[in-house]
Design a protein around this motif. Sequence first.
Motif, PDB file in Angstrom:
ATOM      1  N   GLU A  40       0.832  -1.210   0.000  1.00  0.00           N
ATOM      2  CA  GLU A  40       0.000   0.000   0.000  1.00  0.00           C
ATOM      3  C   GLU A  40       0.861   1.254   0.000  1.00  0.00           C
ATOM      4  O   GLU A  40       0.608   2.207  -0.757  1.00  0.00           O
ATOM      5  CB  GLU A  40      -0.944  -0.018   1.199  1.00  0.00           C
ATOM      6  CG  GLU A  40      -2.018  -1.094   1.108  1.00  0.00           C
ATOM      7  CD  GLU A  40      -2.812  -1.263   2.390  1.00  0.00           C
ATOM      8  OE1 GLU A  40      -3.874  -1.921   2.348  1.00  0.00           O
ATOM      9  OE2 GLU A  40      -2.379  -0.747   3.462  1.00  0.00           O
ATOM     10  N   ALA A  53      -5.779   1.003   0.042  1.00  0.00           N
ATOM     11  CA  ALA A  53      -6.206  -0.235   0.691  1.00  0.00           C
ATOM     12  C   ALA A  53      -6.148  -1.357  -0.327  1.00  0.00           C
ATOM     13  O   ALA A  53      -6.821  -1.291  -1.366  1.00  0.00           O
ATOM     14  CB  ALA A  53      -7.617  -0.100   1.258  1.00  0.00           C
ATOM     15  N   VAL A  55      -7.009  -4.867  -1.813  1.00  0.00           N
ATOM     16  CA  VAL A  55      -8.181  -5.736  -1.710  1.00  0.00           C
ATOM     17  C   VAL A  55      -8.082  -6.878  -2.713  1.00  0.00           C
ATOM     18  O   VAL A  55      -7.121  -6.993  -3.467  1.00  0.00           O
ATOM     19  CB  VAL A  55      -9.491  -4.938  -1.913  1.00  0.00           C
ATOM     20  CG1 VAL A  55      -9.702  -3.955  -0.772  1.00  0.00           C
ATOM     21  CG2 VAL A  55      -9.483  -4.195  -3.252  1.00  0.00           C
ATOM     22  N   SER A  56      -9.091  -7.736  -2.717  1.00  0.00           N
ATOM     23  CA  SER A  56      -9.028  -8.999  -3.447  1.00  0.00           C
ATOM     24  C   SER A  56      -9.214  -8.860  -4.956  1.00  0.00           C
ATOM     25  O   SER A  56      -8.864  -9.770  -5.702  1.00  0.00           O
ATOM     26  CB  SER A  56     -10.083  -9.972  -2.899  1.00  0.00           C
ATOM     27  OG  SER A  56     -11.376  -9.389  -2.976  1.00  0.00           O
ATOM     28  N   ALA A  60     -13.967  -5.673  -6.302  1.00  0.00           N
ATOM     29  CA  ALA A  60     -14.190  -5.447  -4.873  1.00  0.00           C
ATOM     30  C   ALA A  60     -13.914  -3.997  -4.517  1.00  0.00           C
ATOM     31  O   ALA A  60     -14.655  -3.378  -3.738  1.00  0.00           O
ATOM     32  CB  ALA A  60     -13.298  -6.379  -4.053  1.00  0.00           C
ATOM     33  N   ALA A  61     -12.850  -3.425  -5.096  1.00  0.00           N
ATOM     34  CA  ALA A  61     -12.526  -2.029  -4.828  1.00  0.00           C
ATOM     35  C   ALA A  61     -13.647  -1.101  -5.298  1.00  0.00           C
ATOM     36  O   ALA A  61     -14.016  -0.143  -4.603  1.00  0.00           O
ATOM     37  CB  ALA A  61     -11.209  -1.660  -5.507  1.00  0.00           C
ATOM     38  N   LEU A  64     -16.629  -1.391  -2.919  1.00  0.00           N
ATOM     39  CA  LEU A  64     -16.366  -0.620  -1.707  1.00  0.00           C
ATOM     40  C   LEU A  64     -16.479   0.880  -1.981  1.00  0.00           C
ATOM     41  O   LEU A  64     -17.032   1.625  -1.163  1.00  0.00           O
ATOM     42  CB  LEU A  64     -14.973  -0.946  -1.173  1.00  0.00           C
ATOM     43  CG  LEU A  64     -14.778  -2.345  -0.578  1.00  0.00           C
ATOM     44  CD1 LEU A  64     -13.303  -2.608  -0.339  1.00  0.00           C
ATOM     45  CD2 LEU A  64     -15.573  -2.497   0.722  1.00  0.00           C
ATOM     46  N   ARG A 212     -10.906  -0.375   4.507  1.00  0.00           N
ATOM     47  CA  ARG A 212     -10.238  -1.512   5.157  1.00  0.00           C
ATOM     48  C   ARG A 212     -11.173  -2.183   6.154  1.00  0.00           C
ATOM     49  O   ARG A 212     -11.212  -3.415   6.261  1.00  0.00           O
ATOM     50  CB  ARG A 212      -8.974  -1.045   5.875  1.00  0.00           C
ATOM     51  CG  ARG A 212      -7.856  -0.579   4.962  1.00  0.00           C
ATOM     52  CD  ARG A 212      -6.539  -0.518   5.710  1.00  0.00           C
ATOM     53  NE  ARG A 212      -5.499   0.105   4.897  1.00  0.00           N
ATOM     54  CZ  ARG A 212      -5.070   1.347   5.051  1.00  0.00           C
ATOM     55  NH1 ARG A 212      -5.583   2.110   6.014  1.00  0.00           N
ATOM     56  NH2 ARG A 212      -4.129   1.832   4.272  1.00  0.00           N
ATOM     57  N   ALA A 215     -13.732  -4.161   4.304  1.00  0.00           N
ATOM     58  CA  ALA A 215     -13.105  -5.275   3.590  1.00  0.00           C
ATOM     59  C   ALA A 215     -12.704  -6.416   4.517  1.00  0.00           C
ATOM     60  O   ALA A 215     -12.348  -7.500   4.034  1.00  0.00           O
ATOM     61  CB  ALA A 215     -11.883  -4.783   2.832  1.00  0.00           C
ATOM     62  N   THR A 216     -12.741  -6.187   5.811  1.00  0.00           N
ATOM     63  CA  THR A 216     -12.403  -7.229   6.790  1.00  0.00           C
ATOM     64  C   THR A 216     -13.630  -7.555   7.640  1.00  0.00           C
ATOM     65  O   THR A 216     -13.572  -7.607   8.867  1.00  0.00           O
ATOM     66  CB  THR A 216     -11.219  -6.810   7.665  1.00  0.00           C
ATOM     67  OG1 THR A 216     -11.436  -5.482   8.169  1.00  0.00           O
ATOM     68  CG2 THR A 216      -9.930  -6.808   6.871  1.00  0.00           C
ATOM     69  N   TYR A 234     -12.870  -8.967   1.641  1.00  0.00           N
ATOM     70  CA  TYR A 234     -12.275  -8.377   0.452  1.00  0.00           C
ATOM     71  C   TYR A 234     -10.793  -8.041   0.608  1.00  0.00           C
ATOM     72  O   TYR A 234     -10.199  -7.493  -0.313  1.00  0.00           O
ATOM     73  CB  TYR A 234     -13.012  -7.081   0.097  1.00  0.00           C
ATOM     74  CG  TYR A 234     -14.297  -7.237  -0.681  1.00  0.00           C
ATOM     75  CD1 TYR A 234     -14.702  -8.460  -1.193  1.00  0.00           C
ATOM     76  CD2 TYR A 234     -15.109  -6.130  -0.922  1.00  0.00           C
ATOM     77  CE1 TYR A 234     -15.883  -8.580  -1.911  1.00  0.00           C
ATOM     78  CE2 TYR A 234     -16.288  -6.238  -1.643  1.00  0.00           C
ATOM     79  CZ  TYR A 234     -16.674  -7.466  -2.134  1.00  0.00           C
ATOM     80  OH  TYR A 234     -17.836  -7.573  -2.846  1.00  0.00           O
ATOM     81  N   ARG A 235     -10.174  -8.336   1.734  1.00  0.00           N
ATOM     82  CA  ARG A 235      -8.787  -7.926   1.931  1.00  0.00           C
ATOM     83  C   ARG A 235      -7.849  -8.823   1.120  1.00  0.00           C
ATOM     84  O   ARG A 235      -8.069 -10.034   0.993  1.00  0.00           O
ATOM     85  CB  ARG A 235      -8.450  -8.008   3.420  1.00  0.00           C
ATOM     86  CG  ARG A 235      -7.321  -7.077   3.873  1.00  0.00           C
ATOM     87  CD  ARG A 235      -7.710  -5.624   3.816  1.00  0.00           C
ATOM     88  NE  ARG A 235      -6.750  -4.839   4.618  1.00  0.00           N
ATOM     89  CZ  ARG A 235      -5.847  -4.020   4.107  1.00  0.00           C
ATOM     90  NH1 ARG A 235      -5.761  -3.854   2.800  1.00  0.00           N
ATOM     91  NH2 ARG A 235      -5.030  -3.335   4.899  1.00  0.00           N
TER      92      ARG A 235
END
Length: 386
Positions: A40, A53, A55-56, A60-61, A64, A212, A215-216, A234-235
């Motif tokens: 990051e 952040a 992510v997967s 996903a980004a 979010l 974040r 995503a967790t 999603y992390r």
Amino acid sequence: MTKPILLSIPHMGDRELKLIKEAFDTNWIAPVGPHINAFEEEFCQVTGAGYAAAVSSGTAALHLALRLLGVESGDEVFCSTLTFIATANPIAYLGAKPVFIDSDRTSWNMNPDLLQEALENRARFGRLPKAVVLVHLYGQSADIDPILKACNQYDVPLIEDAAEALGATYKERSPGTFGRIGIYSFNGNKIITTSGGGMLVSDDPQLVAKARFLATQARDLSPHYQHSEIGYNYRLSNVLAGIGRGQLHLLSERVAARRRNFKIYQQVLGNLPGIEFMPEAIFGRATRWLTCLTIDPATFGADREQVRIALAAQQIETRPVWKPLHLQPVFAECEYIGDTVAKDLFTHGLCLPSGSNLTDEDLEQVINEILAVHHNSSKTHTYMFL
């Protein structure tokens, strides 16, 4: 048997395996760890983003980003039409309605004039969209300044989908860092890859911290598992972040290789009748993630599909330019603003093999097969009119 020449495949360097081994040796295998934090930070240094952040996926980004900006069921979100469906799917995830906007011919990206006009019309009736999702297509930035100006005029937040444009520039800055939120993809076919992964960036630290958190699994600060909001898994994993760190180190080399591919294609094929390459807009530097061209069958002698099928017969993978989302069956009922620019680009557009690990022999084979199609078509064309 000749090996297939694929559109865009992963290109690994020397550092990735070392960083993966480091994750294994320290047992940081979960979606948390030092590689994630370093990835990051290093990504922000490369792009100029304020905060990031990992992510997967790029999808996903985007999901979010829309959630962070308060997009809800029934909201409208303006969106580029000439793009992969992953740009618009997250809008649908939230029950919102995409409104698709046509491209310009200068960059193949969202037409700023159409966006300005659409926002003006919506403002008259008090129906402004909740957000605008702008795509930077095939490694080329859209014309951001007038788009951002229009969004700011009506206080509509801009999300930049820079999934295909890492390493590009817009007036010496990285696309993805101008809007309220930007997103990137590290899918296996992108300029750099983490196998699967993405990044959300913003200059607002609170937005990134909330990303974040969401995503967790949106876990509250508590010694037990407590959740006051719906979250996601999603992390990015620490292992994949290690791959990303090694890949990021090679970004400039990967961009240079793809631009070289484009230059070779253009030098040999650019003067053929009916061939036009995706232009490079004067406001930035494209990565040429994929080398794209359009084929006019009336002057070339064969259409896009004939060329694609001929190359496929020689195990050369090419793809049509993205089918506009307003023409996709799943979005058939959605509003579309514009003319036929995106449709025309899809009808005539073809993406050539563009990986940074293509050999000169690969490029020569692709070029020779295209020349053969033109030569054979020209002979047929001449014969028919004699």
